[in-house]
Design a protein around this motif. Structure first.
Motif, PDB file in Angstrom:
ATOM      1  N   GLN A 173      -4.906  17.084 -26.546  1.00  0.00           N
ATOM      2  CA  GLN A 173      -5.938  16.063 -26.287  1.00  0.00           C
ATOM      3  C   GLN A 173      -5.854  15.626 -24.996  1.00  0.00           C
ATOM      4  OE1 GLN A 173      -5.578  12.494 -28.645  1.00  0.00           O
ATOM      5  NE2 GLN A 173      -7.730  12.075 -28.898  1.00  0.00           N
ATOM      6  N   VAL A 174      -4.725  15.301 -24.599  1.00  0.00           N
ATOM      7  CA  VAL A 174      -4.456  14.772 -22.847  1.00  0.00           C
ATOM      8  C   VAL A 174      -4.983  16.025 -21.970  1.00  0.00           C
ATOM      9  CG1 VAL A 174      -2.652  13.420 -23.621  1.00  0.00           C
ATOM     10  CG2 VAL A 174      -2.113  15.759 -22.971  1.00  0.00           C
ATOM     11  N   HIS A 175      -4.975  17.140 -22.274  1.00  0.00           N
ATOM     12  CA  HIS A 175      -5.658  18.418 -21.483  1.00  0.00           C
ATOM     13  C   HIS A 175      -7.295  18.334 -21.715  1.00  0.00           C
ATOM     14  CE1 HIS A 175      -7.358  22.227 -20.843  1.00  0.00           C
ATOM     15  NE2 HIS A 175      -6.192  22.397 -19.843  1.00  0.00           N
ATOM     16  N   ASP A 176      -7.826  18.199 -22.749  1.00  0.00           N
ATOM     17  CA  ASP A 176      -9.227  18.255 -23.060  1.00  0.00           C
ATOM     18  C   ASP A 176      -9.936  17.233 -22.738  1.00  0.00           C
ATOM     19  OD1 ASP A 176      -8.750  20.807 -24.277  1.00  0.00           O
ATOM     20  OD2 ASP A 176      -8.690  19.989 -26.298  1.00  0.00           O
ATOM     21  N   ILE A 177      -9.511  16.018 -22.824  1.00  0.00           N
ATOM     22  CA  ILE A 177     -10.227  14.862 -22.243  1.00  0.00           C
ATOM     23  C   ILE A 177     -10.744  14.718 -21.221  1.00  0.00           C
ATOM     24  CG2 ILE A 177     -10.181  12.220 -22.188  1.00  0.00           C
ATOM     25  CD1 ILE A 177      -8.514  12.106 -24.722  1.00  0.00           C
ATOM     26  N   PRO A 178      -9.872  15.008 -20.039  1.00  0.00           N
ATOM     27  CA  PRO A 178     -10.209  15.074 -18.593  1.00  0.00           C
ATOM     28  C   PRO A 178     -11.444  16.088 -18.355  1.00  0.00           C
ATOM     29  CG  PRO A 178      -7.824  14.998 -18.484  1.00  0.00           C
ATOM     30  CD  PRO A 178      -8.415  15.135 -20.001  1.00  0.00           C
ATOM     31  N   ALA A 179     -11.307  17.032 -19.069  1.00  0.00           N
ATOM     32  CA  ALA A 179     -12.499  17.937 -18.852  1.00  0.00           C
ATOM     33  C   ALA A 179     -13.942  17.655 -19.604  1.00  0.00           C
ATOM     34  CB  ALA A 179     -12.170  19.573 -19.489  1.00  0.00           C
ATOM     35  N   GLU A 180     -13.642  16.756 -20.777  1.00  0.00           N
ATOM     36  CA  GLU A 180     -14.886  16.347 -21.581  1.00  0.00           C
ATOM     37  C   GLU A 180     -15.333  15.313 -20.726  1.00  0.00           C
ATOM     38  OE1 GLU A 180     -16.391  17.082 -24.158  1.00  0.00           O
ATOM     39  OE2 GLU A 180     -14.951  18.553 -24.984  1.00  0.00           O
ATOM     40  N   LEU A 181     -14.736  14.467 -19.741  1.00  0.00           N
ATOM     41  CA  LEU A 181     -15.295  13.397 -18.894  1.00  0.00           C
ATOM     42  C   LEU A 181     -16.514  14.128 -18.233  1.00  0.00           C
ATOM     43  CD1 LEU A 181     -12.178  11.697 -17.617  1.00  0.00           C
ATOM     44  CD2 LEU A 181     -13.870  10.849 -19.289  1.00  0.00           C
ATOM     45  N   PHE A 182     -16.286  15.248 -17.770  1.00  0.00           N
ATOM     46  CA  PHE A 182     -17.489  16.089 -16.831  1.00  0.00           C
ATOM     47  C   PHE A 182     -18.440  16.554 -17.553  1.00  0.00           C
ATOM     48  CE2 PHE A 182     -13.727  15.835 -14.333  1.00  0.00           C
ATOM     49  CZ  PHE A 182     -14.205  15.767 -13.306  1.00  0.00           C
ATOM     50  N   ARG A 238      -1.605  20.572 -16.347  1.00  0.00           N
ATOM     51  CA  ARG A 238      -0.592  19.723 -16.582  1.00  0.00           C
ATOM     52  C   ARG A 238       0.705  20.319 -16.352  1.00  0.00           C
ATOM     53  NH1 ARG A 238      -2.997  15.155 -18.683  1.00  0.00           N
ATOM     54  NH2 ARG A 238      -0.922  14.418 -19.018  1.00  0.00           N
ATOM     55  N   ASN A 239       0.923  21.525 -16.084  1.00  0.00           N
ATOM     56  CA  ASN A 239       2.102  22.087 -15.709  1.00  0.00           C
ATOM     57  C   ASN A 239       1.960  22.768 -14.656  1.00  0.00           C
ATOM     58  OD1 ASN A 239       1.607  24.909 -16.626  1.00  0.00           O
ATOM     59  ND2 ASN A 239       1.246  23.845 -18.771  1.00  0.00           N
ATOM     60  N   ASP A 240       3.156  23.311 -14.124  1.00  0.00           N
ATOM     61  CA  ASP A 240       3.162  24.068 -12.749  1.00  0.00           C
ATOM     62  C   ASP A 240       3.431  25.776 -13.292  1.00  0.00           C
ATOM     63  OD1 ASP A 240       5.756  24.395 -13.688  1.00  0.00           O
ATOM     64  OD2 ASP A 240       6.762  23.369 -12.059  1.00  0.00           O
ATOM     65  N   ILE A 279      -7.759  19.061 -11.770  1.00  0.00           N
ATOM     66  CA  ILE A 279      -7.515  17.707 -12.109  1.00  0.00           C
ATOM     67  C   ILE A 279      -6.050  17.924 -12.606  1.00  0.00           C
ATOM     68  CG2 ILE A 279      -7.936  15.945 -13.580  1.00  0.00           C
ATOM     69  CD1 ILE A 279     -10.181  16.369 -12.051  1.00  0.00           C
ATOM     70  N   ALA A 280      -4.993  17.324 -11.825  1.00  0.00           N
ATOM     71  CA  ALA A 280      -3.665  17.363 -12.127  1.00  0.00           C
ATOM     72  C   ALA A 280      -2.856  16.211 -11.886  1.00  0.00           C
ATOM     73  CB  ALA A 280      -2.963  18.602 -11.183  1.00  0.00           C
ATOM     74  N   PRO A 281      -2.735  15.209 -12.925  1.00  0.00           N
ATOM     75  CA  PRO A 281      -2.218  13.836 -12.716  1.00  0.00           C
ATOM     76  C   PRO A 281      -0.677  13.826 -12.324  1.00  0.00           C
ATOM     77  CG  PRO A 281      -3.453  14.270 -14.873  1.00  0.00           C
ATOM     78  CD  PRO A 281      -3.352  15.591 -14.224  1.00  0.00           C
ATOM     79  N   GLN A 282       0.103  14.793 -12.606  1.00  0.00           N
ATOM     80  CA  GLN A 282       1.432  14.900 -12.251  1.00  0.00           C
ATOM     81  C   GLN A 282       1.558  15.177 -10.786  1.00  0.00           C
ATOM     82  OE1 GLN A 282       3.873  13.857 -14.237  1.00  0.00           O
ATOM     83  NE2 GLN A 282       2.846  13.946 -16.086  1.00  0.00           N
ATOM     84  N   PRO A 283       2.103  14.449 -10.003  1.00  0.00           N
ATOM     85  CA  PRO A 283       2.306  14.639  -8.353  1.00  0.00           C
ATOM     86  C   PRO A 283       2.825  16.102  -8.052  1.00  0.00           C
ATOM     87  CG  PRO A 283       2.836  12.513  -8.944  1.00  0.00           C
ATOM     88  CD  PRO A 283       2.699  13.072 -10.205  1.00  0.00           C
ATOM     89  N   SER A 284       3.943  16.463  -8.719  1.00  0.00           N
ATOM     90  CA  SER A 284       4.553  17.738  -8.532  1.00  0.00           C
ATOM     91  C   SER A 284       3.760  18.883  -8.841  1.00  0.00           C
ATOM     92  CB  SER A 284       5.710  17.972  -9.046  1.00  0.00           C
ATOM     93  OG  SER A 284       5.721  17.987 -10.755  1.00  0.00           O
ATOM     94  N   VAL A 285       2.845  18.610  -9.869  1.00  0.00           N
ATOM     95  CA  VAL A 285       1.842  19.822 -10.369  1.00  0.00           C
ATOM     96  C   VAL A 285       0.683  19.990  -9.240  1.00  0.00           C
ATOM     97  CG1 VAL A 285       0.257  20.596 -12.167  1.00  0.00           C
ATOM     98  CG2 VAL A 285       2.464  19.465 -12.743  1.00  0.00           C
ATOM     99  N   ALA A 302      -8.483   4.645 -15.000  1.00  0.00           N
ATOM    100  CA  ALA A 302      -7.361   4.305 -16.016  1.00  0.00           C
ATOM    101  C   ALA A 302      -6.348   5.552 -16.094  1.00  0.00           C
ATOM    102  CB  ALA A 302      -7.784   3.946 -17.340  1.00  0.00           C
ATOM    103  N   MET A 303      -6.639   6.663 -15.991  1.00  0.00           N
ATOM    104  CA  MET A 303      -5.604   7.810 -15.850  1.00  0.00           C
ATOM    105  C   MET A 303      -4.594   7.984 -14.739  1.00  0.00           C
ATOM    106  SD  MET A 303      -6.295  11.733 -16.775  1.00  0.00           S
ATOM    107  CE  MET A 303      -7.109  12.359 -15.324  1.00  0.00           C
ATOM    108  N   PHE A 304      -5.285   7.492 -13.450  1.00  0.00           N
ATOM    109  CA  PHE A 304      -4.864   7.725 -12.361  1.00  0.00           C
ATOM    110  C   PHE A 304      -3.952   6.448 -11.895  1.00  0.00           C
ATOM    111  CE2 PHE A 304      -7.130  11.583 -11.752  1.00  0.00           C
ATOM    112  CZ  PHE A 304      -6.144  12.533 -11.005  1.00  0.00           C
ATOM    113  N   HIS A 305      -4.639   5.051 -12.492  1.00  0.00           N
ATOM    114  CA  HIS A 305      -4.027   3.973 -11.868  1.00  0.00           C
ATOM    115  C   HIS A 305      -3.700   3.031 -12.902  1.00  0.00           C
ATOM    116  CE1 HIS A 305      -6.051   5.300  -8.088  1.00  0.00           C
ATOM    117  NE2 HIS A 305      -7.221   5.294  -8.680  1.00  0.00           N
ATOM    118  N   ALA A 306      -3.640   3.023 -14.126  1.00  0.00           N
ATOM    119  CA  ALA A 306      -3.056   2.141 -15.080  1.00  0.00           C
ATOM    120  C   ALA A 306      -1.806   2.015 -15.078  1.00  0.00           C
ATOM    121  CB  ALA A 306      -3.685   2.477 -16.388  1.00  0.00           C
TER     122      ALA A 306
END
Length: 299
Positions: free
Chosen positions: A4-13, A75-77, A106-112, A159-163
């Motif tokens: 779900q955490v992978h699919d939702i950002p794509a669904e936003l578009f 969401r991974n490297d 869209i890669a919320p993890q800084p290292s990724v 919210a995903m990037f700043h909450a």
């Protein structure tokens, strides 16, 4: 398998295709004035061979004609395969619509995010692809409920990037209530998606804030409960069987948990739906008012 955490950002578009253009502009990409935007097929297969699918694809309608955007959520490297498929996605969308195209990751993890931003050398002289990776500075910090209500999809990204700080979580609550004034179903989607994308600690804090500070969240819960109980009683009377009453209680319990933002696994959902013991179901319904997770329901 995508989560779900992978699919939702794509669904936003798919929900709000136009945000692709706004985000690219924030990243310094010069795109002509955008009139509209539509979701298009993310399939990158034109023949009956191996199927390649991007996470989402958008076609911006600009004053100079269409402009394609391939959206990928990472969401991974583990990027070895992406180094080969990302140029394919971009070339396919560009050829299919005969227009400029950009790759937005869209890669919320800084290292990724850092790994995703590495230039992909294709081997052809002068042809290298550097993915455009969305970073927190590209996404507005949305604390105005009216702004969130006007663009809920961007509100989810914010919210995903700043909450984390209380003021941003307070904005989620206020934004939810503002959206609910016009459309309670969209408000539920907004809250559910934000909740799914937050870290566990922030998710718990948000849930408590929703319980105490959101008028619409509370009313939503009561509406879902009343609807579920009414459905269960009607079904029980119609069938004249205990099974009908049990099924209605089970459905009302699931609706109550959903209204409170408590995640239920497929296994837990089946356990509830298959329970024919009315006394047990009523016990679970009472517990559902105070538990913070579905696991606590069965303790």
């Amino acid at each position: 398998m995508p989560s779900q955490v992978h699919d939702i950002p794509a669904e936003l578009f798919r929900w709000s295709p136009k945000i692709a253009g706004h985000l690219l502009a924030e990243m310094g990409i010069k795109i002509p004035d955008i009139h509209d935007a539509t979701e298009v097929s993310e399939s990158c297969t034109d023949h009956k061979t191996s199927e390649y699918m991007a996470d989402a694809a958008v076609l911006l309608d600009t004053q100079d004609g269409p402009w394609g955007v391939v959206v990928e959520v990472q969401r991974n490297d583990r990027l070895h395969d992406k180094r080969f498929t990302w140029p394919l996605y971009l070339a396919t969308l560009r050829a299919r619509h005969e227009c400029p195209a950009a790759l937005l990751v869209i890669a919320p993890q800084p290292s990724v995010a850092r790994a995703c931003a590495a230039t992909i050398e294709t081997g052809h002289p002068g042809y290298a692809l550097t993915p455009l990776v969305l970073r927190p500075e590209h996404v507005p910090v949305m604390t105005d409920p009216d702004a969130i209500a006007a663009d809920p999809a961007m509100g989810v990204l914010s919210a995903m990037f700043h909450a984390g700080p209380d003021d941003t979580l307070d904005a989620v609550v206020q934004g939810h209530d503002k959206i609910a004034e016009a459309d309670r179903l969209i408000a539920r989607r907004y809250y559910d998606w934000v909740s799914a994308l937050l870290p566990e600690a922030a998710r718990k804090t948000l849930r408590e804030k929703m319980k105490t500070a959101s008028r619409w969240y509370s009313e939503d819960a009561q509406a879902w409960i009343a609807e579920g109980i009414a459905e269960g009683k009607a079904q029980g009377l119609a069938e004249g069987k205990a099974e009908g009453r049990a099924e209605g209680e089970a459905k009302s319990l699931l609706l109550f948990l959903e209204a409170r933002g408590i995640e239920v696994t497929d296994e837990q959902r089946q356990r509830i739906l298959q329970c024919a013991d009315l006394q047990q179901l009523e016990t679970w319904v009472r517990r559902a008012a105070t538990v913070s997770s579905a696991d606590e329901l069965f303790d």
